[in-house]
Design a protein around this motif. Structure first.
Motif, PDB file in Angstrom:
ATOM      1  N   LEU A 266       0.691  -1.167  -0.001  1.00 39.39           N
ATOM      2  CA  LEU A 266      -0.076  -0.098  -0.051  1.00 39.39           C
ATOM      3  C   LEU A 266       0.776   1.301   0.058  1.00 39.39           C
ATOM      4  N   ALA A 267       1.896   1.440   0.791  1.00 41.23           N
ATOM      5  CA  ALA A 267       2.843   2.576   0.734  1.00 41.23           C
ATOM      6  C   ALA A 267       3.255   2.534  -0.634  1.00 41.23           C
ATOM      7  N   VAL A 268       4.035   1.561  -1.286  1.00 39.09           N
ATOM      8  CA  VAL A 268       4.568   1.642  -2.571  1.00 39.09           C
ATOM      9  C   VAL A 268       3.517   2.448  -3.377  1.00 39.09           C
ATOM     10  N   ALA A 269       2.229   1.718  -3.599  1.00 38.72           N
ATOM     11  CA  ALA A 269       1.273   2.250  -4.477  1.00 38.72           C
ATOM     12  C   ALA A 269       1.028   3.545  -4.201  1.00 38.72           C
ATOM     13  N   ALA A 270       0.935   3.949  -2.801  1.00 37.75           N
ATOM     14  CA  ALA A 270       0.532   5.550  -2.729  1.00 37.75           C
ATOM     15  C   ALA A 270       1.733   6.419  -3.205  1.00 37.75           C
ATOM     16  N   VAL A 271       2.803   5.938  -3.012  1.00 37.71           N
ATOM     17  CA  VAL A 271       3.989   6.854  -3.587  1.00 37.71           C
ATOM     18  C   VAL A 271       3.979   6.890  -5.037  1.00 37.71           C
ATOM     19  N   VAL A 272       3.951   5.652  -5.631  1.00 34.48           N
ATOM     20  CA  VAL A 272       3.636   5.779  -7.032  1.00 34.48           C
ATOM     21  C   VAL A 272       2.487   6.570  -7.712  1.00 34.48           C
ATOM     22  N   GLU A 273       1.381   6.547  -6.891  1.00 39.70           N
ATOM     23  CA  GLU A 273       0.337   7.311  -7.188  1.00 39.70           C
ATOM     24  C   GLU A 273       0.584   8.858  -7.201  1.00 39.70           C
ATOM     25  N   ARG A 274       1.214   9.181  -6.286  1.00 41.52           N
ATOM     26  CA  ARG A 274       1.693  10.686  -6.040  1.00 41.52           C
ATOM     27  C   ARG A 274       2.582  10.887  -7.075  1.00 41.52           C
ATOM     28  N   ALA A 275       3.548  10.094  -7.364  1.00 44.60           N
ATOM     29  CA  ALA A 275       4.657  10.487  -8.324  1.00 44.60           C
ATOM     30  C   ALA A 275       3.778  10.495  -9.611  1.00 44.60           C
TER      31      ALA A 275
ATOM     32  N   GLY B 167       2.101  14.478 -13.803  1.00 44.75           N
ATOM     33  CA  GLY B 167       1.081  14.828 -14.607  1.00 44.75           C
ATOM     34  C   GLY B 167       0.822  16.297 -14.498  1.00 44.75           C
ATOM     35  N   GLY B 168       0.809  16.844 -13.239  1.00 50.88           N
ATOM     36  CA  GLY B 168       0.896  18.336 -12.854  1.00 50.88           C
ATOM     37  C   GLY B 168       1.739  19.231 -13.405  1.00 50.88           C
ATOM     38  N   ARG B 169       2.964  18.659 -13.463  1.00 43.43           N
ATOM     39  CA  ARG B 169       3.939  19.495 -14.123  1.00 43.43           C
ATOM     40  C   ARG B 169       3.970  19.944 -15.416  1.00 43.43           C
ATOM     41  N   GLY B 170       3.525  18.998 -16.322  1.00 43.82           N
ATOM     42  CA  GLY B 170       3.250  19.372 -17.800  1.00 43.82           C
ATOM     43  C   GLY B 170       1.864  20.293 -17.720  1.00 43.82           C
ATOM     44  N   ALA B 171       0.935  20.024 -16.840  1.00 39.87           N
ATOM     45  CA  ALA B 171       0.068  20.740 -16.812  1.00 39.87           C
ATOM     46  C   ALA B 171      -0.138  22.365 -16.560  1.00 39.87           C
ATOM     47  N   LYS B 172       0.873  22.430 -15.765  1.00 35.89           N
ATOM     48  CA  LYS B 172       1.314  23.940 -15.377  1.00 35.89           C
ATOM     49  C   LYS B 172       2.054  24.813 -15.849  1.00 35.89           C
ATOM     50  N   GLY B 173       2.689  24.249 -17.116  1.00 38.19           N
ATOM     51  CA  GLY B 173       3.561  24.688 -18.233  1.00 38.19           C
ATOM     52  C   GLY B 173       4.814  24.866 -17.486  1.00 38.19           C
ATOM     53  N   LEU B 174       5.506  24.105 -16.541  1.00 43.31           N
ATOM     54  CA  LEU B 174       6.685  23.948 -16.067  1.00 43.31           C
ATOM     55  C   LEU B 174       7.633  23.542 -16.876  1.00 43.31           C
ATOM     56  N   PRO B 175       8.777  23.665 -16.985  1.00 45.58           N
ATOM     57  CA  PRO B 175       9.866  23.191 -17.997  1.00 45.58           C
ATOM     58  C   PRO B 175      10.092  21.756 -17.777  1.00 45.58           C
ATOM     59  N   GLU B 176      10.046  21.096 -18.958  1.00 45.78           N
ATOM     60  CA  GLU B 176      10.229  19.721 -18.612  1.00 45.78           C
ATOM     61  C   GLU B 176      11.676  19.099 -18.332  1.00 45.78           C
TER      62      GLU B 176
END
Length: 137
Positions: free
Chosen positions: A108-117, A122-131
């Motif tokens: 469960l801990a690994v699943a939560a970390v992977v989900e957050r990552a 996904g949020g980085r690309g949506a906010k226009g942050l540099p890749e």
């Protein structure tokens, strides 16, 4: 222990089971079946026997040989239980619960970390942050 007169036929019949397992394992892999090759082989051998194409006597000695030697696979756990009979009581039950709950907790801990990552990526690309540069991906 097998008699010398029945040892060769039993080994040949055991070899038949090994060949059937290998073939069914290959077929299960090629067809992406959700069943392991051993289960597919069991279904095939059972179907052959029910259809009358494989008489019981043709595989009896090999099956008895394999079943007779099956204890070899379970000897180490059996010896551990014989040396530590407390594993069959509350101590063993507590140990099994700790193993199961610990494994579930880690999963469960690994699943939560992977989900957050994944959400963070996904949020980085949506906010226009540099890749990240190609070398850092």
């Amino acid at each position: 222990m097998l008699k010398p007169s029945t040892a060769v036929p039993a080994l040949i019949q055991a070899g038949f089971f090994i060949v059937v397992w290998w073939a069914c394992d290959a077929v299960a892999g090629l067809l992406h079946l959700p069943l392991p090759g051993g289960v597919v082989g069991l279904i095939v051998v059972t179907a052959l026997m029910l259809a009358g194409w494989l008489p019981h006597g043709r595989i009896d000695a090999g099956a008895k040989l394999l079943l007779g030697e099956m204890l070899l696979f379970f000897t180490p756990p059996l010896m551990a239980v014989l040396n530590h009979p407390e594993l069959l009581g509350w101590t063993g039950l507590k140990l099994a619960a700790i193993i199961v709950l610990g494994t579930l907790g880690v999963m469960l801990a690994v699943a939560a970390v992977v989900e957050r990552a994944i959400r963070w990526e996904g949020g980085r690309g949506a906010k226009g942050l540099p890749e990240l540069p190609e070398a850092q991906r």
